[in-house]
Every structure is written in C-alpha cells, then in structure tokens.
Design a protein around this motif. Structure first.
Motif, PDB file in Angstrom:
ATOM      1  N   HIS A 130       0.714  -0.629   6.789  1.00 20.63           N
ATOM      2  CA  HIS A 130       0.949   0.763   6.393  1.00 20.63           C
ATOM      3  C   HIS A 130      -0.347   1.522   6.152  1.00 20.63           C
ATOM      4  O   HIS A 130      -0.506   2.669   6.590  1.00 20.63           O
ATOM      5  N   LEU A 131      -1.297   0.905   5.459  1.00 17.69           N
ATOM      6  CA  LEU A 131      -2.539   1.596   5.116  1.00 17.69           C
ATOM      7  C   LEU A 131      -3.503   1.711   6.302  1.00 17.69           C
ATOM      8  O   LEU A 131      -4.526   2.387   6.188  1.00 17.69           O
ATOM      9  N   ARG A 132      -3.164   1.094   7.403  1.00 15.81           N
ATOM     10  CA  ARG A 132      -4.048   1.141   8.570  1.00 15.81           C
ATOM     11  C   ARG A 132      -3.641   2.217   9.561  1.00 15.81           C
ATOM     12  O   ARG A 132      -4.183   2.309  10.664  1.00 15.81           O
ATOM     13  N   GLY A 133      -2.672   3.059   9.164  1.00 13.40           N
ATOM     14  CA  GLY A 133      -2.288   4.201   9.989  1.00 13.40           C
ATOM     15  C   GLY A 133      -3.359   5.277   9.957  1.00 13.40           C
ATOM     16  O   GLY A 133      -4.233   5.304   9.089  1.00 13.40           O
ATOM     17  N   THR A 134      -3.273   6.193  10.898  1.00  9.95           N
ATOM     18  CA  THR A 134      -4.309   7.224  11.040  1.00  9.95           C
ATOM     19  C   THR A 134      -3.988   8.496  10.264  1.00  9.95           C
ATOM     20  O   THR A 134      -4.834   9.379  10.172  1.00  9.95           O
ATOM     21  N   HIS A 135      -2.788   8.620   9.736  1.00 10.99           N
ATOM     22  CA  HIS A 135      -2.391   9.829   9.014  1.00 10.99           C
ATOM     23  C   HIS A 135      -2.040   9.492   7.569  1.00 10.99           C
ATOM     24  O   HIS A 135      -1.577   8.393   7.278  1.00 10.99           O
ATOM     25  N   GLY A 136      -2.231  10.468   6.678  1.00 16.48           N
ATOM     26  CA  GLY A 136      -1.785  10.323   5.304  1.00 16.48           C
ATOM     27  C   GLY A 136      -0.272  10.418   5.221  1.00 16.48           C
ATOM     28  O   GLY A 136       0.410  10.640   6.224  1.00 16.48           O
ATOM     29  N   ASP A 137       0.252  10.287   4.010  1.00 17.85           N
ATOM     30  CA  ASP A 137       1.709  10.267   3.839  1.00 17.85           C
ATOM     31  C   ASP A 137       2.370  11.543   4.355  1.00 17.85           C
ATOM     32  O   ASP A 137       3.306  11.495   5.154  1.00 17.85           O
TER      33      ASP A 137
ATOM     34  N   GLY B  57       0.781  -1.230   0.000  1.00 21.17           N
ATOM     35  CA  GLY B  57       0.000   0.000   0.000  1.00 21.17           C
ATOM     36  C   GLY B  57       0.812   1.279   0.000  1.00 21.17           C
ATOM     37  O   GLY B  57       0.244   2.369   0.119  1.00 21.17           O
ATOM     38  N   VAL B  58       2.127   1.182  -0.138  1.00 21.56           N
ATOM     39  CA  VAL B  58       2.981   2.375  -0.130  1.00 21.56           C
ATOM     40  C   VAL B  58       2.961   3.027  -1.511  1.00 21.56           C
ATOM     41  O   VAL B  58       3.163   2.345  -2.524  1.00 21.56           O
ATOM     42  N   ASN B  59       2.737   4.333  -1.545  1.00 18.81           N
ATOM     43  CA  ASN B  59       2.840   5.081  -2.790  1.00 18.81           C
ATOM     44  C   ASN B  59       4.316   5.408  -2.991  1.00 18.81           C
ATOM     45  O   ASN B  59       4.816   6.435  -2.531  1.00 18.81           O
ATOM     46  N   THR B  60       5.036   4.521  -3.655  1.00 23.58           N
ATOM     47  CA  THR B  60       6.492   4.654  -3.745  1.00 23.58           C
ATOM     48  C   THR B  60       6.915   5.902  -4.513  1.00 23.58           C
ATOM     49  O   THR B  60       7.911   6.537  -4.159  1.00 23.58           O
ATOM     50  N   ALA B  61       6.168   6.270  -5.560  1.00 21.73           N
ATOM     51  CA  ALA B  61       6.520   7.470  -6.336  1.00 21.73           C
ATOM     52  C   ALA B  61       6.443   8.695  -5.446  1.00 21.73           C
ATOM     53  O   ALA B  61       7.326   9.566  -5.476  1.00 21.73           O
ATOM     54  N   ARG B  62       5.386   8.796  -4.635  1.00 22.19           N
ATOM     55  CA  ARG B  62       5.240   9.954  -3.753  1.00 22.19           C
ATOM     56  C   ARG B  62       6.322   9.961  -2.686  1.00 22.19           C
ATOM     57  O   ARG B  62       6.870  11.023  -2.355  1.00 22.19           O
ATOM     58  N   MET B  63       6.637   8.785  -2.129  1.00 20.38           N
ATOM     59  CA  MET B  63       7.656   8.721  -1.090  1.00 20.38           C
ATOM     60  C   MET B  63       9.024   9.148  -1.615  1.00 20.38           C
ATOM     61  O   MET B  63       9.807   9.794  -0.919  1.00 20.38           O
TER      62      MET B  63
END
Length: 593
Positions: free
Chosen positions: A442-449, A194-200
């Motif tokens: 990763h996608l179950r965190g409470t904050h966006g990237d 679920g990681v947006n690798t391009a954004r990271m």
C-alpha cells in the motif's frame, strides 16, 4: 459480468423509449434515487464495516440546498447541486470526525443521533418552511432540454446510477479500494500495512454522503417540492434494509435491494390496507419479518445467489511483466538496525515486558523464544506500534540513522521499513490471495490517499495497479503460493495462510521482518522451504526477528537467541549456548533432577 452490465444499460435505456406505462417510469425513478443512496451504504457498511442509519439526512441536505437556492434566489439547479455537495461534504466531514471514532454499537447509535438532529432541523427552520417545506422548485435544464416530466428526468437519474456503479467498482478494484475493504477486518492489520484507517473511514463516509446528496438533488427537482418527511430515521432504516436485502457487500446488491424493496413497498401499500380493512404503514411489519428471515437464511443478501449464474473473473489480475518497484537500501551487514533499550510494558498491575534489552543486526536472524505467556508477542506489538511502551526506548535504523520509534503509530513504523506477520492470522477471507498480498504494498503506491481515490475512480491508476499486483505475484511465487493467486484467502489451509502473511509483509519492502510463529501449521517439508526462504532473505541483507515454538526450526536457523520468561530476559547468545543455559532448561522443562 461485463455482458450483464451491457445488458443492464440496454434495458435501462430502452425502458422510457418503449411504450412503458407512466407509473412504471415513476417507480423506476424512485428505484434509481434509492439505488444512488444505497450504493453509498454498501460502500460504508458492506465494504467499510460501519453501520449508518443517518444517510437519509444527507439526502435532505442535497434536496433542501437546491430547493432553497432555486426558489428564494432564482439560481440554477446546477448551482444548487454544487452548493449542496459543498454543504454535505462539510457536514459529513464534521460528523465523520466525531462519529467514525466510535465503534461497536455506539457507531450506529451515533448515526441515529445526528440523523434525527438534521431531520428536526429541517422541520423547525423558518426559512426552510418548517414541516410544510418548500414548493415551486424549478425543473433541471440539461443541454437545452427542460427535464420537467418523470420520463425526461429518468435518463439523468439512471445516468447517475450507472456512473456511480462504474466509479465504485473502479475504486474498490484499486490500491485505496483494498485499503477500504481492509477496514472491515478491524483495522489492526490494515494499520500494520501502512493504511491510515481513520482517514479512510472519513473518506468513505464523505463519499457515501455525497451520493446521498446527489440523490436528494434529483429528488427535489423530480418532486418539485420538499418537506422533512422523506429524510427521517425511517427512510434511513429503509436504505440500510435495501442494502442488506440485496447484498450489503456487493455493488450490484444495492441495485437489486433498491428494486425489490421499492416494488414490494408499492404493492404492500395497496394490498395490506385492503386485507386488514384499515390504513397504516403495515409494510414496515412485513419488512421486519423479512429482515429476521433474511439474516437467518441469507445473511449476505440475495445478490450472491444471482451472481452464481454469471461467470466470475477475479477483480484483480496480475500481469506477466511490469515495471519493478523501487527497493530501499539495506544497512551494511552487522550494523545494528533495532535497539530495544530497557523496554517495559504494564497492563494495570500485570507486568508483561520487564525492562527488556536486546538488539538486531543487519543480515542476521534473531530468535525471540520462551514459554507461552512470556511476553514475546507483546514485544512484537511494542516494536510495531500496536501497543504503547510504558517505559524505555525502541530505536530503528532508517536513512537518518538510529531513530526512536516508540510512540509512533503502526503505519509510520512500517513506512520506515519494519514488516510483520501476526501470531493469529489476519487476512481478508473473501479477497483473493493476490489482493491480500498486494495490500502489503500500500505505501509503495505513487499517489497519496485522496489523490489515489480520484485517480482510481477515473481509472487513471492502471500503471500503478499493474506494478503493485506484479509485486504481489512475485512475492507469492517466492513463498510457494504462485499457483493460488486467485483463490479466496479464506479457503487456504492455516500453513498456507501463514505463508500468505509472509508474502504480504515482504511486499512492504522491509529492512526488518518480524515473524510471529511463521512455522505453526506447516508440514516438515514446508518448514524446510520456509527456512530456505529466510536464509535467502538474510543473504540479501534483510534482518529477521523471529518468534517460534518449534525448537528444531529455531536452533537450526537463527544466528542469535533471546529467551524470555514472564516478560524478563533470562538468557541471550548463540543457539548452542542458550540450549545449555540452566535457566532456559528450567523455564522450558521445569528443571532437571
């Protein structure tokens, strides 16, 4: 390490207070300025796996922004810092959107290209003084004190270094930090979690650029003059070399590398001309020889050897109790959760999957079997978005009913409730078992990237971290790895690594779990324990799609089977029926006389 950090702070604080020679203070200032940039290089290259030779150009943006505004308009250096950060962020964002799409040797070549472009821009713009630069830059004023000497600005430089160390350590020991560290593994696994690798990639590129900008701002007000020379390609190579020498994958490696290279460069610039009888940048030759030797003998840098002297604690510790994460609702038993409708995948002239049709229902274990090269793993990659479908439709049941997922990226598919493992294990060998599994949540965190980056840096994410790490611990205990939470994942046996992948997939809270050869490398008793776990997951309402070559394991576990050969479905039905199917016998045994 905490005691070492406190000792480091005490030494840094006492150095200018004691009767230290002014030359030593000057060297310490240059070490600090370099360390700020190299910390960004460690984040970008050592942690994120992206090589950049152009960081010196961002140092130049910070230096020229404050130099121009303070000398031409009489503005405060603090306004110069703010404007420099805004310009650098905009430039890094624009360059990152282009450069970070590159891979392999094209990426460092791209950074060289824009690094040289900015260097020549500094030297050819009239209002920046061309190659003569800008002079008369005022001193920084802080709390009513004018920092107009090297000894006075020293405190500000090293305060920035210490804050940068704390910020990066906080970031890396967090949910977004684990996602950033996963970039070095290639990105396939990270996207599947679920990681947006391009954004990271863009985010860490911008962070590294902002650190370089702050270093440039401090440099301009320390030197009181700027010109393009310190912001060229040579300086960018030196920053990268400092990171490699110290330990490109370690925050403290940046401090060690900056210290060693700055001191060595100063000594070589005095010794080599005297030995050789002529002036020149002979230290570059020595640095080149050092780089070759270092890559041969200590490719991870020098810091790993020093850190052995300090007691090491795991970066992430799982709590004994924590608030449980919310779980998604399961479809009613027997409801179709996955529909594969005439799906085809072609690789040029190779037909890997040929109009395949099957479905998976809620609360069942479906087996997808066939000889090697039948197209099973390709089918997994089509369902999870790793590969695009050539033709046909794949539908998955989420809260809105059966929806098409073919064409969606992997991170969107896992968000809808499909977790997976891989045929060839994908994990981060240097990270602990616990952190590898926590990446699945990763996608179950409470904050966006972006919000997660800021809350992690400021250490406002403690509750979230405790929750995610506790979930990872629970899933590891579930698969029988509870005693290995803090071991490096790379030290596990192959069978244990496969169990780790299952625990990581369970952290995604999937409705449908795709397991690609999960029993490979397991001993008999471990296979029995795995089968019991999968039956328990089935009883909880989870659907499982399984690829496996161990026929005893498959026949005793699955509810239904689909058999593939050369990308085509040749049989489907109950395990007992499939076992007797002549086409299946032919595919596996070459026929019976």
């Amino acid at each position: 390490m905490r005691k070492f950090f406190l000792f480091f702070i005490v030494v840094v604080a006492l150095l200018p207070i004691l009767p230290t020679p002014e030359f030593w203070i000057t060297l310490a200032n240059y070490i600090g300025l370099s360390a700020i940039v190299v910390l960004g290089v460690v984040l970008l290259t050592g942690v994120g796996g992206m090589i950049s030779f152009g960081q010196a150009a961002f140092v130049g943006l910070g230096a020229y922004a404050t130099a121009y505004l303070t000398t031409q308009f009489g503005l405060s250096p603090w306004i110069g810092l703010l404007v420099g950060l805004l310009i650098t962020a905009a430039a890094a964002l624009a360059l990152g959107l282009i450069t970070m799409r590159l891979s392999g040797h094209y990426l460092p070549l791209g950074t060289i290209a824009w690094g040289l472009s900015l260097y020549f821009l500094f030297g050819n713009l009239e209002f920046l003084g061309k190659y003569d630069g800008l002079n008369g830059i005022p001193s920084i004023k802080l709390l009513g004190i004018t920092l107009d000497s090297g000894r006075e600005i020293y405190f500000l430089i090293w305060l920035v270094v210490i804050l940068a160390i704390v910020a990066l350590q906080n970031l890396l020991n967090s949910r977004p930090g684990r996602a950033i560290r996963a970039l070095k593994g290639g990105g396939l696994m990270a996207e599947a979690m679920g990681v947006n690798t391009a954004r990271m990639k863009i985010v860490i590129f911008v962070i590294a650029a902002l650190l370089a900008c702050i270093s440039g701002w401090l440099y301009a007000h320390l030197q009181r003059a700027v010109n393009p020379t310190p912001f060229g390609l040579n300086a960018g190579i030196e920053y990268l070399f400092m990171a490699v020498v110290g330990g490109v994958g370690y925050v403290w490696g940046a401090i060690l590398g900056a210290t060693l290279l700055t001191l060595l460069k100063d000594q070589l610039q005095s010794i080599l001309p005297a030995l050789l009888g002529s002036n020149g940048n002979f230290e570059v030759i020595v640095f080149g020889i050092m780089m070759v030797l270092l890559l041969q003998r200590a490719s991870d840098g020098l810091w790993p050897y020093l850190r052995q002297w300090f007691p090491q604690k795991p970066l992430a510790l799982a709590p004994d109790v924590a608030v449980a994460l919310a779980r998604r609702s399961r479809p009613a038993s027997g409801t179709v959760v996955l529909e594969v409708d005439r799906v085809r995948k072609e690789f040029g002239g190779l037909l890997a999957v040929n109009d395949l049709v099957f479905d998976v229902c809620a609360g069942e274990i479906m087996g997808l079997i066939g000889p090697n090269g039948a197209g099973k793993s390709t089918m997994f990659n089509l369902v999870t978005g790793v590969l695009p479908v050539t033709r046909g439709e794949i539908r998955f049941r989420d809260t809105h009913g059966l929806q098409r997922i073919d064409g969606l990226p992997a991170r969107q598919i896992v968000k809808r409730g499909i977790g997976r493992t891989f045929q060839h294990v994908h994990l981060l060998a240097d990270m602990s078992v616990l952190e590898n599994v926590a990446l699945g949540a990763h996608l179950r965190g409470t904050h966006g990237d972006l919000a997660g980056i800021f809350t992690s840096i400021l250490r406002l994410n403690k509750t979230e971290e405790q929750t995610l790490l506790f979930e990872a611990k629970v899933q590891l205990e579930r698969v029988g790895l509870g005693a290995l939470l803090y071991e490096p994942a790379g030290s596990l046996a192959l069978g244990q690594q496969r169990l780790l992948e299952i625990a990581r997939a369970l952290c995604c809270d999937p409705t449908l779990l795709l397991l690609d050869e999960p029993a490979a490398g397991l001993r008999y008793q471990e296979k029995q324990a795995l089968a019991e776990l999968l039956r328990k997951l089935k009883a909880e309402g989870m659907s499982i799609l399984l690829v496996e070559h161990d026929m005893d394991f498959v026949m005793n576990l699955t509810d239904r089977l689909v058999v593939m050969e050369f990308g085509t479905r040749i049989a489907a039905g109950l395990p007992a029926e499939v076992q007797q199917n002549p086409a299946v016998v032919e595919a596996y045994l070459g026929g019976i006389d």
